[in-house]
Motif scaffolding. Structure first.
Motif, PDB file in Angstrom:
ATOM      1  N   TRP A 160      63.479  22.449  14.181  1.00  0.00           N
ATOM      2  CA  TRP A 160      62.455  21.603  14.794  1.00  0.00           C
ATOM      3  C   TRP A 160      62.986  21.030  16.106  1.00  0.00           C
ATOM      4  O   TRP A 160      64.170  20.690  16.210  1.00  0.00           O
ATOM      5  CB  TRP A 160      62.084  20.463  13.863  1.00  0.00           C
ATOM      6  CG  TRP A 160      61.230  20.857  12.699  1.00  0.00           C
ATOM      7  CD1 TRP A 160      61.654  21.381  11.504  1.00  0.00           C
ATOM      8  CD2 TRP A 160      59.800  20.778  12.622  1.00  0.00           C
ATOM      9  NE1 TRP A 160      60.578  21.626  10.689  1.00  0.00           N
ATOM     10  CE2 TRP A 160      59.429  21.259  11.341  1.00  0.00           C
ATOM     11  CE3 TRP A 160      58.811  20.341  13.489  1.00  0.00           C
ATOM     12  CZ2 TRP A 160      58.105  21.317  10.923  1.00  0.00           C
ATOM     13  CZ3 TRP A 160      57.492  20.391  13.085  1.00  0.00           C
ATOM     14  CH2 TRP A 160      57.143  20.877  11.810  1.00  0.00           C
ATOM     15  N   ALA A 161      62.122  20.882  17.089  1.00  0.00           N
ATOM     16  CA  ALA A 161      62.479  20.270  18.375  1.00  0.00           C
ATOM     17  C   ALA A 161      61.498  19.151  18.680  1.00  0.00           C
ATOM     18  O   ALA A 161      60.275  19.339  18.592  1.00  0.00           O
ATOM     19  CB  ALA A 161      62.455  21.306  19.493  1.00  0.00           C
ATOM     20  N   GLU A 208      64.566  16.362   5.376  1.00  0.00           N
ATOM     21  CA  GLU A 208      64.846  17.716   4.918  1.00  0.00           C
ATOM     22  C   GLU A 208      63.760  18.635   5.474  1.00  0.00           C
ATOM     23  O   GLU A 208      62.573  18.419   5.216  1.00  0.00           O
ATOM     24  CB  GLU A 208      64.859  17.764   3.389  1.00  0.00           C
ATOM     25  CG  GLU A 208      65.961  16.902   2.774  1.00  0.00           C
ATOM     26  CD  GLU A 208      65.849  16.840   1.261  1.00  0.00           C
ATOM     27  OE1 GLU A 208      64.949  17.511   0.700  1.00  0.00           O
ATOM     28  OE2 GLU A 208      66.644  16.122   0.642  1.00  0.00           O
ATOM     29  N   TYR A 209      64.170  19.655   6.245  1.00  0.00           N
ATOM     30  CA  TYR A 209      63.233  20.553   6.909  1.00  0.00           C
ATOM     31  C   TYR A 209      63.070  21.790   6.026  1.00  0.00           C
ATOM     32  O   TYR A 209      63.804  22.764   6.168  1.00  0.00           O
ATOM     33  CB  TYR A 209      63.744  20.901   8.302  1.00  0.00           C
ATOM     34  CG  TYR A 209      63.973  19.666   9.161  1.00  0.00           C
ATOM     35  CD1 TYR A 209      62.927  19.095   9.872  1.00  0.00           C
ATOM     36  CD2 TYR A 209      65.232  19.059   9.223  1.00  0.00           C
ATOM     37  CE1 TYR A 209      63.127  17.959  10.644  1.00  0.00           C
ATOM     38  CE2 TYR A 209      65.434  17.921   9.986  1.00  0.00           C
ATOM     39  CZ  TYR A 209      64.380  17.377  10.695  1.00  0.00           C
ATOM     40  OH  TYR A 209      64.571  16.247  11.453  1.00  0.00           O
ATOM     41  N   PRO A 264      56.859  11.956  17.974  1.00  0.00           N
ATOM     42  CA  PRO A 264      57.453  13.124  17.297  1.00  0.00           C
ATOM     43  C   PRO A 264      57.795  12.806  15.849  1.00  0.00           C
ATOM     44  O   PRO A 264      57.988  11.646  15.475  1.00  0.00           O
ATOM     45  CB  PRO A 264      58.705  13.405  18.129  1.00  0.00           C
ATOM     46  CG  PRO A 264      59.058  12.084  18.731  1.00  0.00           C
ATOM     47  CD  PRO A 264      57.749  11.388  19.002  1.00  0.00           C
ATOM     48  N   LEU A 265      57.885  13.849  15.049  1.00  0.00           N
ATOM     49  CA  LEU A 265      58.298  13.717  13.650  1.00  0.00           C
ATOM     50  C   LEU A 265      59.190  14.909  13.324  1.00  0.00           C
ATOM     51  O   LEU A 265      58.704  15.987  12.986  1.00  0.00           O
ATOM     52  CB  LEU A 265      57.072  13.683  12.730  1.00  0.00           C
ATOM     53  CG  LEU A 265      57.377  13.620  11.217  1.00  0.00           C
ATOM     54  CD1 LEU A 265      58.216  12.391  10.882  1.00  0.00           C
ATOM     55  CD2 LEU A 265      56.092  13.626  10.412  1.00  0.00           C
ATOM     56  N   GLY A 266      60.489  14.717  13.484  1.00  0.00           N
ATOM     57  CA  GLY A 266      61.452  15.745  13.145  1.00  0.00           C
ATOM     58  C   GLY A 266      62.174  16.318  14.351  1.00  0.00           C
ATOM     59  O   GLY A 266      61.570  16.491  15.420  1.00  0.00           O
ATOM     60  N   ASP A 267      63.469  16.595  14.161  1.00  0.00           N
ATOM     61  CA  ASP A 267      64.266  17.245  15.205  1.00  0.00           C
ATOM     62  C   ASP A 267      65.552  17.747  14.577  1.00  0.00           C
ATOM     63  O   ASP A 267      66.175  17.048  13.775  1.00  0.00           O
ATOM     64  CB  ASP A 267      64.595  16.266  16.339  1.00  0.00           C
ATOM     65  CG  ASP A 267      65.313  16.957  17.472  1.00  0.00           C
ATOM     66  OD1 ASP A 267      64.646  17.706  18.214  1.00  0.00           O
ATOM     67  OD2 ASP A 267      66.534  16.757  17.611  1.00  0.00           O
ATOM     68  N   LYS A 298      66.204   8.805  15.878  1.00  0.00           N
ATOM     69  CA  LYS A 298      67.225   9.844  15.692  1.00  0.00           C
ATOM     70  C   LYS A 298      67.812   9.798  14.289  1.00  0.00           C
ATOM     71  O   LYS A 298      67.941  10.836  13.620  1.00  0.00           O
ATOM     72  CB  LYS A 298      68.326   9.676  16.737  1.00  0.00           C
ATOM     73  CG  LYS A 298      69.402  10.747  16.641  1.00  0.00           C
ATOM     74  CD  LYS A 298      70.437  10.579  17.756  1.00  0.00           C
ATOM     75  CE  LYS A 298      71.502  11.664  17.669  1.00  0.00           C
ATOM     76  NZ  LYS A 298      72.510  11.522  18.757  1.00  0.00           N
ATOM     77  N   GLU A 299      68.184   8.607  13.822  1.00  0.00           N
ATOM     78  CA  GLU A 299      68.793   8.487  12.495  1.00  0.00           C
ATOM     79  C   GLU A 299      67.806   8.890  11.415  1.00  0.00           C
ATOM     80  O   GLU A 299      68.167   9.550  10.436  1.00  0.00           O
ATOM     81  CB  GLU A 299      69.272   7.059  12.263  1.00  0.00           C
ATOM     82  CG  GLU A 299      70.007   6.884  10.947  1.00  0.00           C
ATOM     83  CD  GLU A 299      70.563   5.481  10.779  1.00  0.00           C
ATOM     84  OE1 GLU A 299      71.105   5.190   9.721  1.00  0.00           O
ATOM     85  OE2 GLU A 299      70.424   4.667  11.729  1.00  0.00           O
ATOM     86  N   TYR A 300      66.545   8.504  11.608  1.00  0.00           N
ATOM     87  CA  TYR A 300      65.514   8.874  10.640  1.00  0.00           C
ATOM     88  C   TYR A 300      65.361  10.386  10.556  1.00  0.00           C
ATOM     89  O   TYR A 300      65.319  10.972   9.463  1.00  0.00           O
ATOM     90  CB  TYR A 300      64.205   8.208  11.051  1.00  0.00           C
ATOM     91  CG  TYR A 300      63.010   8.611  10.240  1.00  0.00           C
ATOM     92  CD1 TYR A 300      63.022   8.529   8.852  1.00  0.00           C
ATOM     93  CD2 TYR A 300      61.852   9.077  10.862  1.00  0.00           C
ATOM     94  CE1 TYR A 300      61.912   8.893   8.105  1.00  0.00           C
ATOM     95  CE2 TYR A 300      60.735   9.437  10.124  1.00  0.00           C
ATOM     96  CZ  TYR A 300      60.781   9.353   8.751  1.00  0.00           C
ATOM     97  OH  TYR A 300      59.693   9.730   8.016  1.00  0.00           O
ATOM     98  N   PHE A 301      65.295  11.054  11.698  1.00  0.00           N
ATOM     99  CA  PHE A 301      65.140  12.509  11.717  1.00  0.00           C
ATOM    100  C   PHE A 301      66.352  13.207  11.073  1.00  0.00           C
ATOM    101  O   PHE A 301      66.203  14.261  10.462  1.00  0.00           O
ATOM    102  CB  PHE A 301      64.970  13.005  13.149  1.00  0.00           C
ATOM    103  CG  PHE A 301      63.653  12.622  13.777  1.00  0.00           C
ATOM    104  CD1 PHE A 301      62.662  12.008  13.040  1.00  0.00           C
ATOM    105  CD2 PHE A 301      63.416  12.860  15.119  1.00  0.00           C
ATOM    106  CE1 PHE A 301      61.451  11.643  13.615  1.00  0.00           C
ATOM    107  CE2 PHE A 301      62.203  12.516  15.702  1.00  0.00           C
ATOM    108  CZ  PHE A 301      61.227  11.903  14.948  1.00  0.00           C
TER     109      PHE A 301
END
Length: 289
Positions: free
Chosen positions: A99-100, A83-84, A62-65, A76-79
Protein backbone atom coordinates in the motif's frame (compact mmCIF):
# COMPACT_ATOMS: atom_id res chain seq x y z
CA UNK A 1 -26.60 26.51 4.08
CA UNK A 2 -24.31 27.26 1.14
CA UNK A 3 -22.28 24.58 -0.59
CA UNK A 4 -19.02 26.17 0.64
CA UNK A 5 -20.22 26.25 4.24
CA UNK A 6 -21.28 22.61 4.02
CA UNK A 7 -17.92 21.54 2.59
CA UNK A 8 -15.97 23.54 5.18
CA UNK A 9 -18.03 22.01 7.97
CA UNK A 10 -17.32 18.54 6.67
CA UNK A 11 -13.62 19.30 6.35
CA UNK A 12 -13.47 20.41 9.99
CA UNK A 13 -15.15 17.20 11.07
CA UNK A 14 -12.73 15.07 9.08
CA UNK A 15 -9.66 16.91 10.38
CA UNK A 16 -10.93 16.13 13.87
CA UNK A 17 -11.34 12.53 12.81
CA UNK A 18 -7.59 12.16 12.31
CA UNK A 19 -7.24 12.34 16.06
CA UNK A 20 -10.23 10.12 16.62
CA UNK A 21 -9.22 7.47 14.13
CA UNK A 22 -8.65 4.87 16.80
CA UNK A 23 -11.90 5.36 18.70
CA UNK A 24 -15.00 3.25 18.59
CA UNK A 25 -16.85 6.27 17.26
CA UNK A 26 -14.23 7.07 14.63
CA UNK A 27 -15.36 8.35 11.27
CA UNK A 28 -15.95 5.95 8.45
CA UNK A 29 -13.20 3.91 6.82
CA UNK A 30 -13.43 2.00 3.57
CA UNK A 31 -11.72 0.11 0.79
CA UNK A 32 -13.00 0.90 -2.70
CA UNK A 33 -12.01 -1.67 -5.38
CA UNK A 34 -11.73 -0.71 -9.05
CA UNK A 35 -13.56 -3.97 -9.87
CA UNK A 36 -15.38 -6.61 -7.82
CA UNK A 37 -16.05 -8.99 -10.71
CA UNK A 38 -13.69 -9.92 -13.54
CA UNK A 39 -13.47 -12.68 -16.12
CA UNK A 40 -10.83 -14.18 -18.35
CA UNK A 41 -8.41 -17.05 -18.57
CA UNK A 42 -5.33 -15.02 -17.64
CA UNK A 43 -4.55 -13.57 -14.18
CA UNK A 44 -5.99 -10.10 -13.58
CA UNK A 45 -5.17 -7.15 -11.35
CA UNK A 46 -7.34 -4.63 -9.58
CA UNK A 47 -6.52 -1.36 -7.84
CA UNK A 48 -7.94 -0.69 -4.39
CA UNK A 49 -8.29 2.68 -2.70
CA UNK A 50 -8.58 3.09 1.08
CA UNK A 51 -9.45 6.17 3.09
CA UNK A 52 -10.75 7.63 6.34
CA UNK A 53 -13.62 9.89 5.34
CA UNK A 54 -17.09 10.93 6.38
CA UNK A 55 -18.07 11.08 2.71
CA UNK A 56 -18.64 7.48 1.72
CA UNK A 57 -16.19 6.45 -1.01
CA UNK A 58 -14.97 10.04 -1.44
CA UNK A 59 -11.43 9.95 0.04
CA UNK A 60 -10.21 12.48 2.55
CA UNK A 61 -7.34 10.93 4.58
CA UNK A 62 -5.08 7.99 3.69
CA UNK A 63 -5.60 4.60 5.31
CA UNK A 64 -2.57 2.35 5.09
CA UNK A 65 1.03 2.47 3.90
CA UNK A 66 3.73 -0.15 3.49
CA UNK A 67 6.58 2.33 3.63
CA UNK A 68 6.63 3.70 0.07
CA UNK A 69 4.07 6.48 0.38
CA UNK A 70 4.23 10.06 1.57
CA UNK A 71 4.97 11.21 5.13
CA UNK A 72 1.69 10.66 6.97
CA UNK A 73 2.78 12.25 10.24
CA UNK A 74 0.77 11.11 13.23
CA UNK A 75 -0.75 8.24 11.24
CA UNK A 76 2.60 6.54 10.60
CA UNK A 77 2.56 4.49 13.81
CA UNK A 78 -1.05 3.52 13.23
CA UNK A 79 -0.34 2.32 9.69
CA UNK A 80 2.65 0.30 10.93
CA UNK A 81 0.29 -1.73 13.12
CA UNK A 82 -2.22 -2.53 10.37
CA UNK A 83 -2.28 -5.98 8.80
CA UNK A 84 -2.49 -5.73 4.99
CA UNK A 85 -4.26 -8.98 4.23
CA UNK A 86 -5.43 -10.74 1.08
CA UNK A 87 -7.13 -14.12 1.45
CA UNK A 88 -6.96 -16.12 -1.79
CA UNK A 89 -9.65 -18.51 -3.10
CA UNK A 90 -7.78 -21.44 -1.56
CA UNK A 91 -7.85 -19.76 1.86
CA UNK A 92 -4.17 -18.86 1.95
CA UNK A 93 -3.44 -15.51 3.62
CA UNK A 94 -0.99 -13.06 2.07
CA UNK A 95 0.40 -10.11 4.06
CA UNK A 96 2.66 -8.64 1.37
CA UNK A 97 0.27 -6.31 -0.47
CA UNK A 98 2.10 -3.02 -0.96
CA UNK A 99 0.00 0.00 0.00
CA UNK A 100 1.15 3.58 -0.70
CA UNK A 101 -0.26 6.60 1.10
CA UNK A 102 -1.06 9.82 -0.74
CA UNK A 103 -2.41 13.02 0.73
CA UNK A 104 -6.06 11.98 0.56
CA UNK A 105 -6.01 8.21 0.07
CA UNK A 106 -3.99 5.03 0.08
CA UNK A 107 -3.69 2.82 -3.00
CA UNK A 108 -2.57 -0.74 -3.76
CA UNK A 109 -2.68 -3.21 -6.62
CA UNK A 110 -3.91 -6.74 -5.98
CA UNK A 111 -3.21 -9.56 -8.43
CA UNK A 112 -5.87 -12.23 -8.89
CA UNK A 113 -3.73 -15.15 -10.01
CA UNK A 114 -6.40 -17.83 -9.71
CA UNK A 115 -10.11 -18.17 -10.29
CA UNK A 116 -12.41 -17.56 -7.37
CA UNK A 117 -13.16 -15.02 -4.64
CA UNK A 118 -10.51 -12.93 -2.87
CA UNK A 119 -10.89 -11.05 0.43
CA UNK A 120 -8.92 -7.81 0.62
CA UNK A 121 -8.57 -6.23 4.05
CA UNK A 122 -6.92 -3.80 6.43
CA UNK A 123 -7.05 -5.32 9.90
CA UNK A 124 -6.45 -3.12 12.94
CA UNK A 125 -5.47 -5.00 16.12
CA UNK A 126 -6.37 -3.60 19.54
CA UNK A 127 -5.49 0.04 20.12
CA UNK A 128 -5.60 1.32 23.70
CA UNK A 129 -7.44 4.50 24.68
CA UNK A 130 -8.67 5.97 27.96
CA UNK A 131 -11.55 8.43 28.06
CA UNK A 132 -12.43 10.62 31.04
CA UNK A 133 -13.84 13.96 32.16
CA UNK A 134 -11.06 16.28 33.30
CA UNK A 135 -11.07 18.52 36.36
CA UNK A 136 -12.56 21.34 34.29
CA UNK A 137 -15.52 19.16 33.33
CA UNK A 138 -14.39 18.65 29.73
CA UNK A 139 -14.29 15.24 27.97
CA UNK A 140 -10.75 14.09 27.15
CA UNK A 141 -8.81 11.00 26.12
CA UNK A 142 -5.30 9.59 26.21
CA UNK A 143 -3.68 6.91 24.04
CA UNK A 144 -1.62 3.94 25.11
CA UNK A 145 -2.10 1.01 27.51
CA UNK A 146 -1.06 2.85 30.69
CA UNK A 147 -1.61 6.60 30.35
CA UNK A 148 -1.11 8.92 33.31
CA UNK A 149 -4.57 10.09 34.25
CA UNK A 150 -4.58 13.74 35.38
CA UNK A 151 -5.64 14.62 38.91
CA UNK A 152 -9.31 15.34 39.34
CA UNK A 153 -10.40 13.18 36.37
CA UNK A 154 -13.75 11.41 36.66
CA UNK A 155 -15.69 8.89 34.59
CA UNK A 156 -12.46 7.16 33.57
CA UNK A 157 -13.02 4.32 31.08
CA UNK A 158 -10.12 2.24 29.72
CA UNK A 159 -10.85 0.93 26.22
CA UNK A 160 -9.43 -0.92 23.25
CA UNK A 161 -10.66 -0.67 19.66
CA UNK A 162 -10.13 -3.14 16.81
CA UNK A 163 -11.52 -3.13 13.28
CA UNK A 164 -11.64 -4.90 9.94
CA UNK A 165 -11.91 -2.85 6.71
CA UNK A 166 -12.67 -5.27 3.87
CA UNK A 167 -14.09 -6.01 0.45
CA UNK A 168 -14.47 -9.06 -1.80
CA UNK A 169 -13.38 -9.50 -5.43
CA UNK A 170 -14.07 -12.45 -7.71
CA UNK A 171 -12.31 -13.68 -10.88
CA UNK A 172 -14.73 -15.82 -12.90
CA UNK A 173 -16.76 -18.14 -10.64
CA UNK A 174 -17.51 -17.08 -7.07
CA UNK A 175 -16.11 -19.30 -4.31
CA UNK A 176 -16.55 -19.37 -0.53
CA UNK A 177 -13.25 -20.25 1.12
CA UNK A 178 -12.07 -16.64 1.41
CA UNK A 179 -15.40 -15.74 3.02
CA UNK A 180 -14.98 -18.33 5.75
CA UNK A 181 -14.60 -16.68 9.17
CA UNK A 182 -11.14 -16.18 10.61
CA UNK A 183 -12.62 -16.23 14.10
CA UNK A 184 -11.29 -12.78 14.97
CA UNK A 185 -13.41 -9.66 15.40
CA UNK A 186 -16.62 -8.83 13.53
CA UNK A 187 -17.11 -10.67 10.21
CA UNK A 188 -19.89 -11.65 7.86
CA UNK A 189 -20.45 -15.09 6.40
CA UNK A 190 -22.50 -15.96 3.38
CA UNK A 191 -25.67 -17.92 4.14
CA UNK A 192 -27.69 -17.62 0.95
CA UNK A 193 -26.00 -14.67 -0.74
CA UNK A 194 -22.46 -14.35 -2.06
CA UNK A 195 -21.04 -10.82 -1.48
CA UNK A 196 -20.10 -10.59 -5.19
CA UNK A 197 -23.57 -11.62 -6.35
CA UNK A 198 -25.76 -8.67 -5.31
CA UNK A 199 -28.44 -7.10 -7.48
CA UNK A 200 -30.81 -4.16 -7.07
CA UNK A 201 -34.23 -5.07 -5.66
CA UNK A 202 -33.01 -8.51 -4.60
CA UNK A 203 -32.74 -9.33 -0.90
CA UNK A 204 -29.25 -10.12 0.38
CA UNK A 205 -28.81 -12.24 3.51
CA UNK A 206 -25.70 -12.63 5.63
CA UNK A 207 -24.78 -13.70 9.13
CA UNK A 208 -22.69 -11.58 11.48
CA UNK A 209 -20.09 -13.29 13.60
CA UNK A 210 -18.00 -12.05 16.49
CA UNK A 211 -14.89 -14.08 17.25
CA UNK A 212 -16.42 -16.91 15.23
CA UNK A 213 -19.83 -16.99 16.96
CA UNK A 214 -23.16 -15.37 15.97
CA UNK A 215 -23.19 -11.69 16.89
CA UNK A 216 -26.51 -11.03 18.61
CA UNK A 217 -26.02 -8.43 21.37
CA UNK A 218 -24.61 -4.91 21.76
CA UNK A 219 -24.74 -4.60 18.00
CA UNK A 220 -25.34 -1.71 15.63
CA UNK A 221 -25.42 -2.34 11.87
CA UNK A 222 -25.97 0.24 9.16
CA UNK A 223 -25.81 0.35 5.38
CA UNK A 224 -24.87 3.51 3.48
CA UNK A 225 -24.97 3.97 -0.28
CA UNK A 226 -22.12 5.77 -2.01
CA UNK A 227 -22.44 9.44 -2.84
CA UNK A 228 -23.12 11.00 0.57
CA UNK A 229 -21.00 14.00 -0.45
CA UNK A 230 -23.55 14.90 -3.11
CA UNK A 231 -26.78 14.58 -1.14
CA UNK A 232 -28.02 16.33 2.00
CA UNK A 233 -29.39 13.17 3.62
CA UNK A 234 -26.82 10.44 4.33
CA UNK A 235 -29.73 7.99 4.05
CA UNK A 236 -28.26 5.52 6.51
CA UNK A 237 -30.26 2.31 6.73
CA UNK A 238 -30.19 0.67 10.17
CA UNK A 239 -30.40 -3.11 9.86
CA UNK A 240 -32.08 -5.42 12.34
CA UNK A 241 -30.02 -8.30 13.71
CA UNK A 242 -31.84 -11.53 14.53
CA UNK A 243 -31.14 -13.79 17.48
CA UNK A 244 -28.88 -15.82 15.19
CA UNK A 245 -26.91 -12.81 14.02
CA UNK A 246 -28.63 -12.75 10.64
CA UNK A 247 -29.05 -9.52 8.69
CA UNK A 248 -30.80 -8.80 5.41
CA UNK A 249 -31.36 -5.83 3.13
CA UNK A 250 -32.78 -5.09 -0.30
CA UNK A 251 -30.84 -2.37 -2.14
CA UNK A 252 -33.09 -0.30 -4.34
CA UNK A 253 -30.30 0.88 -6.64
CA UNK A 254 -27.10 -0.45 -8.15
CA UNK A 255 -23.79 0.94 -6.90
CA UNK A 256 -21.33 0.65 -4.05
CA UNK A 257 -22.52 0.35 -0.45
CA UNK A 258 -20.68 0.46 2.89
CA UNK A 259 -21.92 -1.93 5.56
CA UNK A 260 -20.78 -1.02 9.08
CA UNK A 261 -21.22 -3.36 12.05
CA UNK A 262 -20.07 -2.48 15.56
CA UNK A 263 -20.13 -4.18 18.93
CA UNK A 264 -18.48 -3.95 22.33
CA UNK A 265 -17.87 -6.28 25.23
CA UNK A 266 -17.04 -5.63 28.86
CA UNK A 267 -13.56 -6.76 29.80
CA UNK A 268 -13.02 -9.24 32.64
CA UNK A 269 -12.59 -7.63 36.06
CA UNK A 270 -8.93 -8.53 36.22
CA UNK A 271 -8.10 -6.97 32.85
CA UNK A 272 -6.35 -3.67 32.38
CA UNK A 273 -9.30 -2.30 30.43
CA UNK A 274 -13.03 -1.81 30.99
CA UNK A 275 -14.51 -2.30 27.52
CA UNK A 276 -13.38 -3.58 24.13
CA UNK A 277 -14.81 -2.15 20.87
CA UNK A 278 -14.91 -4.01 17.55
CA UNK A 279 -16.08 -2.93 14.11
CA UNK A 280 -16.38 -4.09 10.51
CA UNK A 281 -16.38 -1.78 7.46
CA UNK A 282 -17.35 -3.86 4.44
CA UNK A 283 -17.66 -2.53 0.87
CA UNK A 284 -20.24 -4.24 -1.34
CA UNK A 285 -21.08 -3.64 -5.00
CA UNK A 286 -24.66 -4.03 -6.20
CA UNK A 287 -25.37 -4.55 -9.90
CA UNK A 288 -28.48 -3.57 -11.89
CA UNK A 289 -31.29 -6.12 -11.84
Amino acid sequence: MSVNVKLISRAVVVIASVFAVFTSTAHERFILPSHTLLSGEAPQSITVLASISNDIFHPDRPLGDSGSGRDVGELKEYFANLEYTVIAPDGKVSLDTQWAAYSRMSVADVTLAHEGTYRVGLVQPDVFMTTFVNAEGQPARLWGPSPEIPAGATKVVRRTTASRVETFVTLNSATHQAIAPTGTGVEIVSKTTHPNDLFANETAQFQLLFNGKPLTTNTKVKLIKAGTRHRNDRDEQILDVTKNGDISFTPSQAGFYLLIAETHVDAPDAADIDVKHFSLYLTLEVFPE
